[in-house]
Write a protein that holds these residues in place. Structure first.
Motif, PDB file in Angstrom:
ATOM      1  N   ASP A  20      36.912  30.623  43.470  1.00 49.39           N
ATOM      2  CA  ASP A  20      36.033  30.558  44.452  1.00 49.39           C
ATOM      3  C   ASP A  20      36.457  29.780  45.668  1.00 49.39           C
ATOM      4  N   ARG A  21      37.827  29.369  45.551  1.00 47.24           N
ATOM      5  CA  ARG A  21      38.632  28.686  46.938  1.00 47.24           C
ATOM      6  C   ARG A  21      39.796  29.449  46.976  1.00 47.24           C
ATOM      7  N   PRO A  22      40.164  29.781  48.322  1.00 44.99           N
ATOM      8  CA  PRO A  22      41.322  30.237  48.337  1.00 44.99           C
ATOM      9  C   PRO A  22      42.619  29.352  48.236  1.00 44.99           C
ATOM     10  N   LYS A  23      43.813  29.942  48.108  1.00 43.17           N
ATOM     11  CA  LYS A  23      44.802  29.076  47.797  1.00 43.17           C
ATOM     12  C   LYS A  23      45.209  28.592  49.333  1.00 43.17           C
ATOM     13  N   ALA A  41      39.905  35.572  60.135  1.00 44.53           N
ATOM     14  CA  ALA A  41      38.532  35.241  59.295  1.00 44.53           C
ATOM     15  C   ALA A  41      38.854  34.388  58.247  1.00 44.53           C
ATOM     16  N   THR A  42      37.908  34.070  57.626  1.00 46.59           N
ATOM     17  CA  THR A  42      37.939  33.041  56.541  1.00 46.59           C
ATOM     18  C   THR A  42      38.412  34.061  55.286  1.00 46.59           C
ATOM     19  N   ASP A  43      39.368  33.702  54.391  1.00 44.19           N
ATOM     20  CA  ASP A  43      39.794  34.233  53.518  1.00 44.19           C
ATOM     21  C   ASP A  43      38.514  34.835  52.568  1.00 44.19           C
ATOM     22  N   GLU A 101      34.132  29.895  62.150  1.00 42.48           N
ATOM     23  CA  GLU A 101      33.159  29.590  61.022  1.00 42.48           C
ATOM     24  C   GLU A 101      33.243  30.511  59.853  1.00 42.48           C
ATOM     25  N   PRO A 102      33.042  30.164  58.504  1.00 42.35           N
ATOM     26  CA  PRO A 102      32.613  28.656  58.094  1.00 42.35           C
ATOM     27  C   PRO A 102      33.804  27.856  58.142  1.00 42.35           C
ATOM     28  N   CYS A 103      35.028  28.230  58.306  1.00 39.27           N
ATOM     29  CA  CYS A 103      36.063  27.452  58.049  1.00 39.27           C
ATOM     30  C   CYS A 103      36.078  26.127  59.217  1.00 39.27           C
ATOM     31  N   ARG A 104      35.808  26.779  60.233  1.00 38.99           N
ATOM     32  CA  ARG A 104      35.895  25.573  61.537  1.00 38.99           C
ATOM     33  C   ARG A 104      35.337  24.363  61.455  1.00 38.99           C
ATOM     34  N   SER A 105      34.045  24.309  60.750  1.00 38.72           N
ATOM     35  CA  SER A 105      33.388  23.215  60.570  1.00 38.72           C
ATOM     36  C   SER A 105      33.416  22.606  58.768  1.00 38.72           C
ATOM     37  N   CYS A 106      34.265  23.112  58.087  1.00 37.76           N
ATOM     38  CA  CYS A 106      34.399  23.010  56.925  1.00 37.76           C
ATOM     39  C   CYS A 106      35.153  21.756  56.487  1.00 37.76           C
ATOM     40  N   ASP A 107      34.757  20.658  55.573  1.00 36.44           N
ATOM     41  CA  ASP A 107      35.753  19.813  55.203  1.00 36.44           C
ATOM     42  C   ASP A 107      36.719  19.933  54.448  1.00 36.44           C
ATOM     43  N   GLU A 108      36.850  21.292  53.855  1.00 35.82           N
ATOM     44  CA  GLU A 108      38.047  21.645  53.206  1.00 35.82           C
ATOM     45  C   GLU A 108      39.069  22.333  53.873  1.00 35.82           C
ATOM     46  N   ARG A 109      39.147  22.202  55.185  1.00 26.37           N
ATOM     47  CA  ARG A 109      39.829  23.163  55.884  1.00 26.37           C
ATOM     48  C   ARG A 109      41.323  22.615  55.912  1.00 26.37           C
ATOM     49  N   HIS A 110      41.541  21.461  55.755  1.00 30.11           N
ATOM     50  CA  HIS A 110      42.933  20.909  55.688  1.00 30.11           C
ATOM     51  C   HIS A 110      43.599  21.159  54.264  1.00 30.11           C
ATOM     52  N   LYS A 111      42.648  21.117  53.415  1.00 28.29           N
ATOM     53  CA  LYS A 111      43.065  21.221  51.956  1.00 28.29           C
ATOM     54  C   LYS A 111      43.765  22.860  51.589  1.00 28.29           C
ATOM     55  N   ASP A 112      42.796  23.467  52.324  1.00 30.92           N
ATOM     56  CA  ASP A 112      43.171  25.274  51.837  1.00 30.92           C
ATOM     57  C   ASP A 112      43.581  25.934  53.146  1.00 30.92           C
ATOM     58  N   VAL A 113      43.447  25.415  54.362  1.00 30.37           N
ATOM     59  CA  VAL A 113      43.900  26.072  55.440  1.00 30.37           C
ATOM     60  C   VAL A 113      43.071  27.475  55.739  1.00 30.37           C
ATOM     61  N   GLY A 114      41.972  27.422  55.032  1.00 29.96           N
ATOM     62  CA  GLY A 114      41.232  28.783  55.346  1.00 29.96           C
ATOM     63  C   GLY A 114      41.659  30.091  54.579  1.00 29.96           C
ATOM     64  N   GLY A 115      42.788  29.665  53.838  1.00 29.15           N
ATOM     65  CA  GLY A 115      43.411  30.566  52.805  1.00 29.15           C
ATOM     66  C   GLY A 115      44.484  31.604  53.534  1.00 29.15           C
ATOM     67  N   VAL A 174      38.150  35.352  49.536  1.00 33.68           N
ATOM     68  CA  VAL A 174      38.125  34.544  48.188  1.00 33.68           C
ATOM     69  C   VAL A 174      37.228  33.679  48.293  1.00 33.68           C
ATOM     70  N   CYS A 175      36.933  32.942  49.312  1.00 36.73           N
ATOM     71  CA  CYS A 175      36.228  31.785  49.393  1.00 36.73           C
ATOM     72  C   CYS A 175      34.822  32.108  49.147  1.00 36.73           C
ATOM     73  N   ASP A 176      34.122  31.519  48.269  1.00 35.50           N
ATOM     74  CA  ASP A 176      32.801  31.870  48.120  1.00 35.50           C
ATOM     75  C   ASP A 176      31.496  31.526  49.204  1.00 35.50           C
ATOM     76  N   LEU A 177      32.200  30.749  50.267  1.00 32.49           N
ATOM     77  CA  LEU A 177      31.568  30.613  51.405  1.00 32.49           C
ATOM     78  C   LEU A 177      31.769  31.516  52.506  1.00 32.49           C
ATOM     79  N   SER A 178      32.631  32.506  52.144  1.00 31.37           N
ATOM     80  CA  SER A 178      32.820  33.599  53.378  1.00 31.37           C
ATOM     81  C   SER A 178      31.827  34.685  53.340  1.00 31.37           C
TER      82      SER A 178
HETATM   83  S1  SF4 Z   1      38.266  28.904  53.133  1.00 35.77           S
HETATM   84 FE1  SF4 Z   1      36.049  28.313  52.489  1.00 35.77          FE
HETATM   85  S2  SF4 Z   1      36.432  26.080  51.530  1.00 35.77           S
HETATM   86 FE2  SF4 Z   1      38.694  26.672  52.981  1.00 35.77          FE
HETATM   87  S3  SF4 Z   1      38.088  25.767  54.899  1.00 35.77           S
HETATM   88 FE3  SF4 Z   1      37.226  27.923  54.846  1.00 35.77          FE
HETATM   89  S4  SF4 Z   1      35.172  27.762  54.419  1.00 35.77           S
HETATM   90 FE4  SF4 Z   1      35.948  25.793  53.867  1.00 35.77          FE
END
Ligand code: SF4
Ligand code: SF4
Lengths: 383, 95
Positions: A246-249, A338-340, A310-324, A342-346
């Motif tokens: 539910d989150r990209p690599k 675009a947001t990968d 968006e939704p990556c731009r303002s997401c707290d996880e963007r440094h963890k998964d770099v948006g996939g 794979v992310c269920d927020l996409s």
């Molecule tokens: S891929 Fe999903 S979890 Fe990762 S930064 Fe973008 S919205 Fe957030």
């Protein structure tokens, strides 16, 4: 446990490409339907020469690259492989050969050893010769791989076996791990097929079901315990398919962050799949690697997070998964920024769900998938 | 606390692994198949002493000579703790 590692890095600055993947050639005697090479690989004719590769290695090493993978295609097709390995070792690289084992024999294993090769990673398709034959498009490859894995081990190399998992072999996982154990592997990568290149073309016929995946994870866990009880040191690395996450690599640890790939014709890429993106990549024949890595438009394009939407731009996880993954975003949505999905927020996540459903309805056998070969590739080559 | 490693043990790097000083990173790294551990100074100094011949007691003596300003016993404690961890992580082995 105390931490013995040094994690200090210069703040925010672009670091060196610590990893260099040298794709020596797209030629390969096998035709795996899960191959991640570009669909139009047959259009690449002008491979870098020995001298050009040595120049690439020298420049990359001077920039700080230290892990080097020789891959392809099948790198053993290049008769200058031993020369390149020797030069790489002399420069101080840790040298990994990523091979199907076709083209390997005992004489070559020893010649590579003498050249200073540090490690050989062999890929296996299955434990069962028939499935292996169907997936790789060769009836002889499986026995050859097993013989060469034994020879590599005997020659004293550390050995990592790589098994690409998909719906046609994942149910054999128990016997696959047993086989790897028997072959004396030091580590096994159980990598669920990444759906790029030929694998993307065959996606619906490769993606396993959720139930298959759960069973495979349970099998891996059982083996880990079993190996630990026996005191057998064989690490099992299980790579989950993106399509069931539910989150990209954090693809490649971030765009042009630590990885640099040089393709057979000298194209310099931030990862081996990036060639498919609708942008121009610089060529090592034309510009120094230093300039390509730090200053080219292509390499700076998706660094950091300014490019995010968006939704990556303002997401707290963007440094963890770099948006996939940029390639996955592009393949599925047509927009590489675009947001990968794979992310269920996409907003495009439904595409992943649709792909899972499509795969569930696909009843093709392994034999019916499109094999990766030059003839099929011509279809994708632009005139 | 970490269990004491036996002082007469001879440790060596896992086969096929390599310790290397990386000028570009200004640190020691431990290289292994498709991976790298970036080491801190003390881990780099200890692993740098492993040559497949020296036992733990010798390592400690040599490190004490290298860092004479370290307080009594501190190096020995660090070395024992580090080797136990490093073995557990699979970086080093002994016969
Ligand atoms: S891929 Fe999903 S979890 Fe990762 S930064 Fe973008 S919205 Fe957030
Ligand atoms: S995945 Fe198969 S076809 Fe593709 S390069 Fe590797 S061995 Fe060759």
């Amino acid at each position: 446990m105390t931490d013995h590692t040094d994690t200090a890095t210069a703040n925010g600055a672009t670091g060196a490409p610590l990893w260099l993947l040298a794709e020596l050639t797209y030629r390969c005697p096998l035709q795996c339907s899960y191959c991640s090479n570009p669909l139009d690989f047959a259009a690449v004719k002008q491979e870098l020469t020995t001298a050009e590769w040595i120049e690439v290695l020298t420049q990359a090493r001077a920039m700080g690259a230290v892990q080097l993978g020789f891959s392809g295609g099948e790198p053993l097709v290049r008769q200058d492989l031993e020369t390149l390995v020797a030069e790489a070792r002399r420069l101080g690289f840790y040298t990994n050969l990523i091979t199907s084992a076709l083209g390997l024999d005992e004489a070559r294993i020893h010649a590579l050893r003498d050249a200073g090769l540090d490690h050989i990673q062999i890929s296996l398709q299955a434990s069962d010769p028939d499935v292996a034959a169907a997936v790789a498009g060769s009836t002889k490859a499986h026995a050859k791989k097993l013989a060469m894995a034994r020879a590599v081990k005997e020659a004293g190399y550390p050995m990592v076996l790589n098994v690409v998992l998909h719906r046609h072999n994942i149910d054999q996982l128990d016997t696959i791990i047993a086989l790897c154990d028997d072959l004396g592997a030091d580590a096994v990568e159980l990598a669920n097929c990444q759906l790029y290149g030929w694998a993307h073309l065959n996606r619906a016929g490769l993606l396993p079901s959720q139930a298959q995946l759960e069973a495979a994870e349970a099998t891996t866990q059982r083996w880990r315990q079993h190996l630990a009880e026996r005191g057998r040191d064989m690490r099992l690395l299980f790579v989950v398919p993106d399509y069931y996450a539910d989150r990209p690599k954090a693809c490649m640890g971030g765009w042009a962050s630590i990885f640099m790939t040089v393709a057979p014709d000298g194209a310099v890429l931030p990862c081996h799949s990036a060639r498919m993106l609708p942008m121009d990549f610089p060529n090592a024949r034309e510009r120094p690697l230093q300039e390509i890595w730090y200053a080219s438009a292509a390499f700076n394009r998706y660094r950091g997070d300014d490019w995010m939407q968006e939704p990556c731009r303002s997401c707290d996880e963007r440094h963890k998964d770099v948006g996939g993954c940029r390639c996955q975003a592009y393949m599925l949505t047509g927009d590489p920024a675009a947001t990968d999905p794979v992310c269920d927020l996409s907003p495009d996540h439904h595409l992943i769900e649709a792909a899972r459903r499509e795969a569930a309805d696909d009843s093709r056998s392994a034999q019916a998938l499109t094999l990766r070969n030059a003839r099929e590739s011509q279809v994708f080559c632009r005139a | 606390m970490n269990p004491n490693t036996d002082s007469s043990r001879v440790y060596y790097l896992r086969r096929g692994w390599r310790l290397q000083w990386e000028e570009a990173q200004q640190r020691h790294v431990l290289l292994y198949p498709e991976g790298m551990v970036k080491l801190n100074d003390s881990a780099g100094a200890i692993l740098g002493q492993l040559d497949g011949q020296r036992d733990v007691a010798t390592l400690i003596e040599r490190l004490q000579a290298q860092f004479p300003e370290a307080p009594d016993g501190a190096i020995a404690e660090d070395v024992h703790a580090f080797l136990a961890d490093a073995q557990q992580q699979g970086w080093i082995q002994h016969d």
